[in-house]
Design a protein around this motif. Structure first.
Motif, PDB file in Angstrom:
ATOM      1  N   ALA A 102       0.886  -1.175   0.084  1.00 10.73           N
ATOM      2  CA  ALA A 102       0.125  -0.084   0.180  1.00 10.73           C
ATOM      3  C   ALA A 102       1.040   1.089  -0.232  1.00 10.73           C
ATOM      4  O   ALA A 102       0.483   2.240  -0.586  1.00 10.73           O
ATOM      5  CB  ALA A 102      -0.874   0.053   1.333  1.00 10.73           C
ATOM      6  N   THR A 103       2.150   1.271   0.626  1.00  9.84           N
ATOM      7  CA  THR A 103       2.754   2.418   0.765  1.00  9.84           C
ATOM      8  C   THR A 103       3.424   2.372  -0.761  1.00  9.84           C
ATOM      9  O   THR A 103       3.515   3.778  -1.095  1.00  9.84           O
ATOM     10  CB  THR A 103       4.006   2.221   1.583  1.00  9.84           C
ATOM     11  N   ASP A 104       4.028   1.530  -1.171  1.00 10.67           N
ATOM     12  CA  ASP A 104       4.405   1.689  -2.644  1.00 10.67           C
ATOM     13  C   ASP A 104       3.417   2.189  -3.729  1.00 10.67           C
ATOM     14  O   ASP A 104       3.641   2.941  -4.358  1.00 10.67           O
ATOM     15  CB  ASP A 104       4.872   0.386  -3.155  1.00 10.67           C
ATOM     16  N   ALA A 105       2.119   1.740  -3.510  1.00  9.62           N
ATOM     17  CA  ALA A 105       0.978   2.374  -4.253  1.00  9.62           C
ATOM     18  C   ALA A 105       0.525   3.979  -3.898  1.00  9.62           C
ATOM     19  O   ALA A 105       0.729   4.477  -4.919  1.00  9.62           O
ATOM     20  CB  ALA A 105       0.050   1.370  -4.233  1.00  9.62           C
ATOM     21  N   ALA A 106       0.751   4.320  -2.816  1.00  8.57           N
ATOM     22  CA  ALA A 106       0.606   5.490  -2.596  1.00  8.57           C
ATOM     23  C   ALA A 106       1.694   6.521  -3.028  1.00  8.57           C
ATOM     24  O   ALA A 106       1.468   7.564  -3.469  1.00  8.57           O
ATOM     25  CB  ALA A 106       0.423   5.692  -0.990  1.00  8.57           C
ATOM     26  N   SER A 107       2.869   6.253  -2.926  1.00  4.64           N
ATOM     27  CA  SER A 107       3.924   6.724  -3.347  1.00  4.64           C
ATOM     28  C   SER A 107       4.093   7.068  -4.763  1.00  4.64           C
ATOM     29  O   SER A 107       4.164   8.083  -5.259  1.00  4.64           O
ATOM     30  CB  SER A 107       5.308   6.111  -3.101  1.00  4.64           C
ATOM     31  N   GLN A 108       3.304   5.911  -5.445  1.00  4.39           N
ATOM     32  CA  GLN A 108       3.362   6.030  -7.117  1.00  4.39           C
ATOM     33  C   GLN A 108       2.220   7.118  -7.389  1.00  4.39           C
ATOM     34  O   GLN A 108       2.457   7.802  -8.500  1.00  4.39           O
ATOM     35  CB  GLN A 108       2.962   4.667  -7.665  1.00  4.39           C
ATOM     36  N   GLN A 109       1.218   6.995  -6.455  1.00  2.77           N
ATOM     37  CA  GLN A 109       0.199   7.957  -6.784  1.00  2.77           C
ATOM     38  C   GLN A 109       0.507   9.269  -6.567  1.00  2.77           C
ATOM     39  O   GLN A 109       0.157  10.229  -7.308  1.00  2.77           O
ATOM     40  CB  GLN A 109      -1.284   7.395  -6.072  1.00  2.77           C
ATOM     41  N   LEU A 110       1.121   9.576  -5.399  1.00  2.00           N
ATOM     42  CA  LEU A 110       1.432  10.776  -5.130  1.00  2.00           C
ATOM     43  C   LEU A 110       2.528  11.518  -6.023  1.00  2.00           C
ATOM     44  O   LEU A 110       2.238  12.808  -6.449  1.00  2.00           O
ATOM     45  CB  LEU A 110       2.204  10.731  -3.670  1.00  2.00           C
ATOM     46  N   ASN A 111       3.471  10.806  -6.708  1.00  2.00           N
ATOM     47  CA  ASN A 111       4.192  11.070  -7.626  1.00  2.00           C
ATOM     48  C   ASN A 111       3.541  11.456  -8.910  1.00  2.00           C
ATOM     49  O   ASN A 111       3.969  12.170  -9.899  1.00  2.00           O
ATOM     50  CB  ASN A 111       5.345  10.343  -7.941  1.00  2.00           C
ATOM     51  N   THR A 112       2.424  10.881  -9.354  1.00  2.00           N
ATOM     52  CA  THR A 112       1.561  10.614 -10.470  1.00  2.00           C
ATOM     53  C   THR A 112       0.590  12.052 -10.522  1.00  2.00           C
ATOM     54  O   THR A 112       0.554  13.004 -11.441  1.00  2.00           O
ATOM     55  CB  THR A 112       0.887   9.666 -10.858  1.00  2.00           C
ATOM     56  N   GLY A 114      -0.062  14.006  -7.407  1.00  2.00           N
ATOM     57  CA  GLY A 114       0.256  15.033  -6.507  1.00  2.00           C
ATOM     58  C   GLY A 114      -0.507  14.948  -5.173  1.00  2.00           C
ATOM     59  O   GLY A 114      -0.366  15.864  -4.163  1.00  2.00           O
ATOM     60  N   ASN A 115      -1.540  13.971  -5.193  1.00  2.00           N
ATOM     61  CA  ASN A 115      -2.122  13.835  -3.855  1.00  2.00           C
ATOM     62  C   ASN A 115      -2.575  12.230  -3.666  1.00  2.00           C
ATOM     63  O   ASN A 115      -2.336  11.702  -4.561  1.00  2.00           O
ATOM     64  CB  ASN A 115      -3.460  14.738  -3.911  1.00  2.00           C
ATOM     65  N   ILE A 116      -3.338  12.204  -2.561  1.00  2.00           N
ATOM     66  CA  ILE A 116      -3.403  10.908  -2.066  1.00  2.00           C
ATOM     67  C   ILE A 116      -4.943  10.498  -1.817  1.00  2.00           C
ATOM     68  O   ILE A 116      -5.448  11.334  -0.940  1.00  2.00           O
ATOM     69  CB  ILE A 116      -2.399  10.112  -0.970  1.00  2.00           C
ATOM     70  N   SER A 117      -5.504   9.712  -2.242  1.00  2.00           N
ATOM     71  CA  SER A 117      -7.039   9.237  -1.791  1.00  2.00           C
ATOM     72  C   SER A 117      -6.984   8.138  -1.119  1.00  2.00           C
ATOM     73  O   SER A 117      -6.716   6.945  -1.611  1.00  2.00           O
ATOM     74  CB  SER A 117      -7.939   9.283  -3.165  1.00  2.00           C
ATOM     75  N   ASP A 180      -6.024  13.624   3.286  1.00  2.00           N
ATOM     76  CA  ASP A 180      -5.992  12.246   3.260  1.00  2.00           C
ATOM     77  C   ASP A 180      -4.331  11.746   3.437  1.00  2.00           C
ATOM     78  O   ASP A 180      -3.983  10.875   4.195  1.00  2.00           O
ATOM     79  CB  ASP A 180      -6.333  11.676   1.922  1.00  2.00           C
ATOM     80  N   ALA A 181      -3.619  12.550   2.887  1.00  2.00           N
ATOM     81  CA  ALA A 181      -2.320  12.360   3.126  1.00  2.00           C
ATOM     82  C   ALA A 181      -1.751  12.678   4.602  1.00  2.00           C
ATOM     83  O   ALA A 181      -1.052  12.043   5.233  1.00  2.00           O
ATOM     84  CB  ALA A 181      -1.309  13.065   2.276  1.00  2.00           C
ATOM     85  N   SER A 182      -2.366  13.784   5.388  1.00  2.00           N
ATOM     86  CA  SER A 182      -2.234  13.961   6.659  1.00  2.00           C
ATOM     87  C   SER A 182      -2.782  12.976   7.337  1.00  2.00           C
ATOM     88  O   SER A 182      -2.105  12.730   8.615  1.00  2.00           O
ATOM     89  CB  SER A 182      -2.646  15.487   6.898  1.00  2.00           C
TER      90      SER A 182
END
Length: 419
Positions: A102-112, A114-117, A180-182
């Protein structure tokens, strides 16, 4: 209740009667590992992708289930104890594995984007909560199992990713990437604090070793202006857990050295920023955050006041960012004689009482300004003759005598001098 749900209210009775628990720890681990371990071909006529999606949903729901079950320490012992340690397929290792994915997926989404859901990262919150509950259960019995859980990296090498994932998730709260990121960062900080409970043993103790990864991330979140209050509250508690050693470690010289090393790591980047951030936390109305902040300030002063490099005392650094006034406010507004206010008073007495006495003596005769006028302190009453001074001029002037110059108006300690 978790015990009833798992069928472990009376394990001995169940065994004697030939009954098995309703849900074994291996069952939970297998559900968490889907679709990697659990067979994907259970639904006839389904494609592989659809089947994997189904089992991923099952794994997510299992994470939430475990996060609720682990609130009960009996359930934690049942799921993660000796009966639940089945090689690499156990509940803790599967939770850590899910956290990594899940952390890897969140990092990828953040890089793509700019936010996390959170809707797309449904495993993160329950994984963090389940690991936190597991860490604090049974007096930290399972902390090492969490920190030492192994997964296979991209190159096939074995890594221990728990603290790396938590550090990365904490850093999400410093990026200004949305609520969500916070929220994720706050949960990760709380989990990190639970895992750092028994830090302080000499290396290569796993928890002390994990401080090298987690403390920089926590300190960065503490000084970052984008961090939310919820994140800051969890961060100060995590830092306090890392440097507040268990009672069995108190008093030995070796432990004090390790504690100083951890405290030095806390202020390594910028002592001024750490001091300012902790002092700012003293203005909060949240009793938990206030207690952790005061305790952290206290131990920083007592361990590092004479050991900081360059040789500028921590007490001076904290004074320059307004600590004295903040501590006085805590004491003045305390009406219940709380332990936090008592500790604040002790800090004032031990580190700043002498300076306040010197300031009071030096400033007692200095003029101050009020209403555009200067104020001078009134002389001692011992110097005033009985009946007061006589400023009358009714007696005739003798030859060669002159009237005294007029006396100006002023104030001294609330009294008005006569005109």
């Amino acid at each position: 209740p978790a015990s009833e749900f798992l069928g472990i209210q009376n394990p001995q009775l169940s065994i004697n009667q030939g009954h098995m628990p309703r849900l074994t720890s291996r069952d939970v681990a297998m559900l968490l590992s889907a679709p990697e371990v659990f067979p994907p071909s259970v639904i006839d006529g389904s494609t592989i992708d659809a089947t994997q999606t189904t089992w991923n949903d099952v794994a997510i729901e299992t994470c939430w289930l475990v996060s609720f079950l682990t609130r009960d320490s009996i359930a934690v012992d049942f799921l993660c104890g000796e009966n639940g340690q089945d090689g690499k397929c156990n509940v803790i290792s599967m939770l850590v594995s899910r956290l990594v994915q899940a952390t890897d997926a969140a990092s990828q989404q953040l890089n793509t984007t700019g936010n996390i859901s959170l809707q797309d990262m449904e495993c993160l919150i329950p994984c963090c909560r389940a690991l936190k509950n597991t860490a604090i259960a049974s007096d930290g019995r399972y902390v090492h199992s969490i920190l030492l859980a192994e997964t296979h990296g991209n190159a096939g090498c074995v890594v221990r990713p728990a603290e790396l994932c938590l550090a990365k998730l904490i850093s999400f709260g410093t990026l200004g990437s949305g609520n969500d990121a916070s929220t994720i960062a706050s949960e990760a900080a709380a989990t990190a604090g639970a895992c750092l409970y028994d830090a302080g043993f000499p290396l290569p103790h796993p928890t002390t070793l994990a401080c090298r990864t987690l403390l920089p991330a926590l300190c960065q979140a503490l000084v970052c202006p984008l961090s939310t209050f919820e994140l800051l509250r969890e961060v100060v508690w995590a830092l306090w857990n890392a440097v507040n050693f268990p009672p069995e470690l108190h008093g030995t010289q070796q432990v004090i050295i390790v504690q100083k090393d951890l405290l030095a790591e806390v202020i390594r980047t910028s002592p001024n920023e750490i001091a300012r951030a902790l002092t700012t936390m003293l203005s909060t109305l949240d009793s938990d955050a206030l207690e952790a902040s005061v305790r952290l300030i206290d131990i920083l002063l007592r361990r590092l006041d004479t050991a900081i490099q360059p040789p500028k005392k921590m007490s001076i650094i904290f004074e320059e960012v307004g600590l004295v006034d903040a501590l006085w406010r805590i004491c003045d507004h305390d009406s219940e004689e709380s332990a936090t206010a008592e500790l604040a008073a002790e800090i004032l007495d031990d580190f700043y009482e002498q300076e306040e006495e010197e300031e009071e003596v030096d400033g007692s005769l200095e003029p101050t300004s009020f209403g555009g006028q200067f104020q001078f302190q009134m002389p001692s009453t011992e110097c005033i003759p009985e009946g007061g001074f006589n400023f009358g001029t009714t007696a005739p002037l003798q030859q060669g005598q002159h009237l005294p110059p007029p006396v100006g108006r002023g104030r001294g300690r609330g009294q008005v001098l006569p005109a």
